[in-house]
Design a protein around this motif. Sequence first.
Motif, PDB file in Angstrom:
ATOM      1  N   VAL B  40       0.845  -1.203   0.000  1.00 32.65           N
ATOM      2  CA  VAL B  40       0.000   0.000   0.000  1.00 32.65           C
ATOM      3  C   VAL B  40       0.878   1.250   0.000  1.00 32.65           C
ATOM      4  O   VAL B  40       2.058   1.192   0.349  1.00 32.65           O
ATOM      5  CB  VAL B  40      -0.949   0.050   1.231  1.00 32.65           C
ATOM      6  N   SER B  41       0.281   2.348  -0.419  1.00 30.92           N
ATOM      7  CA  SER B  41       1.001   3.626  -0.351  1.00 30.92           C
ATOM      8  C   SER B  41       0.069   4.665   0.254  1.00 30.92           C
ATOM      9  O   SER B  41      -1.154   4.547   0.162  1.00 30.92           O
ATOM     10  CB  SER B  41       1.463   4.047  -1.746  1.00 30.92           C
ATOM     11  N   GLY B  42       0.642   5.665   0.871  1.00 29.38           N
ATOM     12  CA  GLY B  42      -0.163   6.713   1.506  1.00 29.38           C
ATOM     13  C   GLY B  42      -0.347   6.452   2.991  1.00 29.38           C
ATOM     14  O   GLY B  42      -0.417   5.299   3.413  1.00 29.38           O
ATOM     15  N   HIS B  43      -0.423   7.568   3.742  1.00 28.02           N
ATOM     16  CA  HIS B  43      -0.499   7.455   5.203  1.00 28.02           C
ATOM     17  C   HIS B  43      -1.771   6.746   5.660  1.00 28.02           C
ATOM     18  O   HIS B  43      -1.731   5.900   6.550  1.00 28.02           O
ATOM     19  CB  HIS B  43      -0.435   8.847   5.841  1.00 28.02           C
ATOM     20  N   LEU B  44      -2.903   7.118   5.052  1.00 26.30           N
ATOM     21  CA  LEU B  44      -4.181   6.545   5.503  1.00 26.30           C
ATOM     22  C   LEU B  44      -4.233   5.039   5.271  1.00 26.30           C
ATOM     23  O   LEU B  44      -4.677   4.285   6.139  1.00 26.30           O
ATOM     24  CB  LEU B  44      -5.342   7.215   4.775  1.00 26.30           C
ATOM     25  N   ALA B  45      -3.762   4.637   4.097  1.00 30.32           N
ATOM     26  CA  ALA B  45      -3.780   3.200   3.769  1.00 30.32           C
ATOM     27  C   ALA B  45      -2.863   2.439   4.722  1.00 30.32           C
ATOM     28  O   ALA B  45      -3.204   1.347   5.201  1.00 30.32           O
ATOM     29  CB  ALA B  45      -3.342   2.992   2.327  1.00 30.32           C
ATOM     30  N   ARG B  46      -1.696   3.042   5.009  1.00 34.20           N
ATOM     31  CA  ARG B  46      -0.764   2.373   5.943  1.00 34.20           C
ATOM     32  C   ARG B  46      -1.356   2.297   7.349  1.00 34.20           C
ATOM     33  O   ARG B  46      -1.202   1.304   8.052  1.00 34.20           O
ATOM     34  CB  ARG B  46       0.582   3.105   5.971  1.00 34.20           C
TER      35      ARG B  46
END
Lengths: 87, 298
Positions: B40-46
């Motif tokens: 995954v990429s992106g803060h929310l997804a992480r």
Amino acid sequence: MKVPPTEQLILSLLSTDGASYGLQLVESSRGRLKRGGIYVTLGKMEEKGLVSSSLQADGRRIYELRGLGHRALAAMEIMGDVSGARS
Amino acid sequence: MTGPIYAVVRTLLSVLPVDHSGRRVFDETLADWRREAANVSGHLARLAVSVRAIVSVVRGVVMISAREAFNRHGLASLGRLGAWSAMAVLLFVAFNFNRAIPVQGVHHALQRAIGLEAIVLGSVSWVVALLPLLAFMSAASGRQHTARIPRLGPAVVAGVVMLGAMGWAMPAANQAWRETMFALNGGTGPIAQGINERSMVELVGLLTSSQFSSAASALNLRLVFIVAVPVLLVLGLTARSLGGRWRLAASVLPLLVFAIPFMVRIDSPYGHASSWPALIAAVLLTRAIERRAARVTA
């Protein structure tokens, strides 16, 4: 040997999907198996000799049916329990 | 990329006292976490991956604890702790010589019996205070365990019971004892709660009041006891798994280290400051003895 419903479901999924990772089993169970908890169940099933696992390079384990698991599944099919486990 | 949350959870899991099958559950859950985080990429997804993984870890810990606590060995450990605690209550009641209190009569003081109920209520805080020692003794005594016995499950159950005991049962027993004594002296109606008669929820509420200092001290002390009982239970089970001089060392040295704040006076500022370091030092000492014993035996 008594096979609880969760273990019956895992046997059934491994039979239809083939060798699988724990997370794949969770996804294909459509919410009936839970993350984290599935590894406790798979560990118990491995101790009973129903499944075997091999460690992969990324630290995950891939699970497949063993002889006893095949026999348990066949017995469940005769008793008509497999469809109940899958639905 | 996994990030700091993963590192914290992995470290916490590494100190949990589980056997090989329990460790495997954690390893596989962490491996799933790493794999999902890498995809995954992106803060929310992480963050979503981390939340899902933490839920998985908690579920794994609960299931392993339940499996260990309710098997033969786990129930035996908890049963021994229960028996030792019951024995402590019986001894306290049998050898408590304060069976009467002086009350003012018309012309002179009289002795009035306080009754069994008040003696039992008065024993609760004493026995709870002794529980860390009782947990250790109940687990460490007896024949050496040759097989690896479960430790996480009994410890989790003991911790949950201690949370109830220190959080609610002990303050309620203290207050009931005070009201009984008050009534024996001719008083009527309820009396104000002291800091030791307040539940943990009430103590947390007091942290924003003018009683911050006393509430924080009381909370710290209760948390020390809540954590100390399961930890000392695990240390006792570890000591029992060792033999010869290693068992002696693991039975004496960690207890001596943990006793330091009590010798200083646990309710003094020095006692408060040293309680957590003493508990951690006892754990590290036991782990060092266990490793040394394993190296020498191998």
